[in-house]
Design an enzyme around this catalytic site. Structure first.
Site, PDB file in Angstrom:
ATOM      1  N   CYS A   1       3.949  52.953 -14.570  1.00  0.00           N
ATOM      2  CA  CYS A   1       4.322  54.284 -14.096  1.00  0.00           C
ATOM      3  C   CYS A   1       4.941  54.193 -12.697  1.00  0.00           C
ATOM      4  CB  CYS A   1       3.128  55.223 -14.142  1.00  0.00           C
ATOM      5  SG  CYS A   1       3.585  56.976 -14.010  1.00  0.00           S
TER       6      CYS A   1
ATOM      7  N   HIS B   1       1.783  54.561 -19.900  1.00  0.00           N
ATOM      8  CA  HIS B   1       0.465  54.020 -19.535  1.00  0.00           C
ATOM      9  C   HIS B   1      -0.211  53.335 -20.719  1.00  0.00           C
ATOM     10  CE1 HIS B   1      -0.137  55.900 -15.495  1.00  0.00           C
ATOM     11  NE2 HIS B   1       0.806  56.720 -15.948  1.00  0.00           N
TER      12      HIS B   1
ATOM     13  N   GLU C   1      -2.764  51.410 -20.641  1.00  0.00           N
ATOM     14  CA  GLU C   1      -4.217  51.304 -20.443  1.00  0.00           C
ATOM     15  C   GLU C   1      -4.970  52.518 -20.978  1.00  0.00           C
ATOM     16  OE1 GLU C   1      -2.945  53.864 -17.138  1.00  0.00           O
ATOM     17  OE2 GLU C   1      -2.113  52.030 -18.017  1.00  0.00           O
TER      18      GLU C   1
END
Length: 298
Positions: free
Chosen positions: A114, A225, A227
Site C-alpha cells: 500500500c 493488502h 496480509e
C-alpha cells in the site's frame, strides 16, 4: 534416482525487518509513537521468517548495523509524507543500502504494501508522484499485464489461481492515493526500474498501478493488502477470505520469505539476535478503536 541439488547458500533462519509506522490517529497516540499492525508480523512469520521491528529514531550507523543482520525489509501501509517524514527518511537509508548491496552481489529484498509501494516509487523516482486513486474498502480482481506471466512474484502460481486473480475480488484495497498508469509510463526512472504486473481502476475512473516488481533488483510492491486475507476480520471492512484469497496471501508470504532466505546477513551474537526480535513485545488488542485486532506499539 539420486539427484544433485544445484543451488547457492541458503539461510533457513531468516529475519525480516519491518519498519515501524508513525502513529497519526489520535486514538492510538496514548499507546506509543510508532506501531506495526500484528497482521504484517503474522504474514511474515507465516512464510517461515522471524520479524525484527525497526524503530524510526536511530542513527545512520545503527541502521547500517541492522541492515547487515536482517535478510529483507517490509514497508507497511499507513499515513506519512513520502518525502519529509521520519518513515521516509529511514526508508531511504535502507533503500540506498539495499541498492549498493545488490549491486555488489549481496542479495537483499524489499517489499512495499500500500503506502509501501507508493514509498518505493518515490524513492526510485526521487519525487512524490501520487494522484487521487481512491479505492477505499473494496476488494478487486487484478488486471494482469503480459509481464505478470514472466514475473518472479507469480512464478509457480497454479493456473487456477492466476485465473481467479483476474476474475475474483481477491485483493483488499484501502487507499486514497496511488500512481496512475499514465504517470508511471511517462516517468523514465520508474519505467526502467519496475515492471508493472497489474493495474486497477479507482472509484474516480483513474487507472492505477497495483502490483510492481523490480527488473534488476528484488524489490516488490502491491497497492493492495495480502496480509488482511488471513489475519484481519473486521466485519465492516471488505477483507477477502475465500479459499483463493487465502491461497494468494500464503503464496506471496512464502515468496518473499524465500527471497529473504537468499540473503546471508546474520547476527553474530545469539543474545543480540534474541533481544532484537518481535517476541520481546506484546501486541495490544485494538479492535475496539481501530480496524486492526492487534497492534504492536513502540
Amino acid at each position: 534416482m539420486p539427484t544433485t541439488l544445484s543451488q547457492g547458500p541458503v539461510n533457513d533462519r531468516p529475519v525480516i525487518g519491518i519498519l515501524t509506522q508513525l502513529v497519526s490517529d489520535e486514538v492510538m497516540k496514548p499507546f506509543g509513537r510508532t506501531y506495526i499492525p500484528s497482521s504484517y508480523v503474522k504474514y511474515i512469520e507465516s512464510g517461515g521468517s522471524r520479524v525484527m521491528p525497526i524503530r524510526l529514531a536511530l542513527t545512520g550507523a545503527e541502521y547500517e548495523n541492522i541492515f547487515s543482520k536482517i535478510n529483507g525489509l517490509l514497508f507497511i501501509g499507513g499515513s506519512a509524507d513520502l518525502e519529509t517524514s521520519e518513515f521516509a527518511r529511514v526508508a531511504k537509508i535502507f533503500y540506498r543500502l539495499a541498492l549498493t548491496a545488490n549491486d555488489a552481489g549481496d542479495f537483499f529484498p524489499i517489499w512495499g504494501t500500500c503506502m509501501g509501494l507508493q514509498l518505493l516509487t518515490a524513492l526510485v523516482a526521487g519525487e512524490n508522484l501520487l494522484a487521487n486513486t481512491s479505492a477505499e474498502n473494496i476488494a478487486l480482481p487484478l488486471n494482469l499485464t503480459t509481464e505478470a506471466n514472466s514475473s518472479k512474484m507469480f512464478e509457480g502460481f497454479p493456473d487456477e489461481l492466476m485465473k481467479a486473480l483476474t476474475q475474483e475480488p481477491l485483493t483488499g484495497n484501502f487507499h486514497h492515493f496511488g500512481v496512475t498508469v499514465e504517470t508511471f509510463q511517462e516517468n523514465e526512472k520508474l519505467k526502467n526500474f519496475f515492471s508493472v504486473l497489474s493495474t486497477n481502476v479507482a472509484e474516480n475512473g483513474a487507472h492505477f498501478v497495483s502490483t510492481i516488481e523490480g527488473k534488476k533488483y528484488p524489490f516488490y510492491g502491491v497497492q493492495w493488502h495480502p496480509e488482511v486475507n488471513r489475519f484481519q476480520w473486521d466485519r465492516k471492512l471488505n477483507f477477502p477470505h475465500s479459499h483463493h484469497a487465502v491461497q494468494l496471501s500464503s503464496l506471496l508470504a512464502d515468496f518473499f520469505v524465500n527471497e529473504g532466505r537468499r540473503s546471508l546477513h546474520r547476527f553474530d551474537d545469539p543474545e543480540e539476535e534474541a533481544s532484537s526480535l518481535i517476541y520481546n513485545y506484546t501486541p495490544v488488542y485494538a479492535g475496539n478503536f481501530t480496524a486492526y485486532e492487534q497492534i504492536y506499539f513502540f
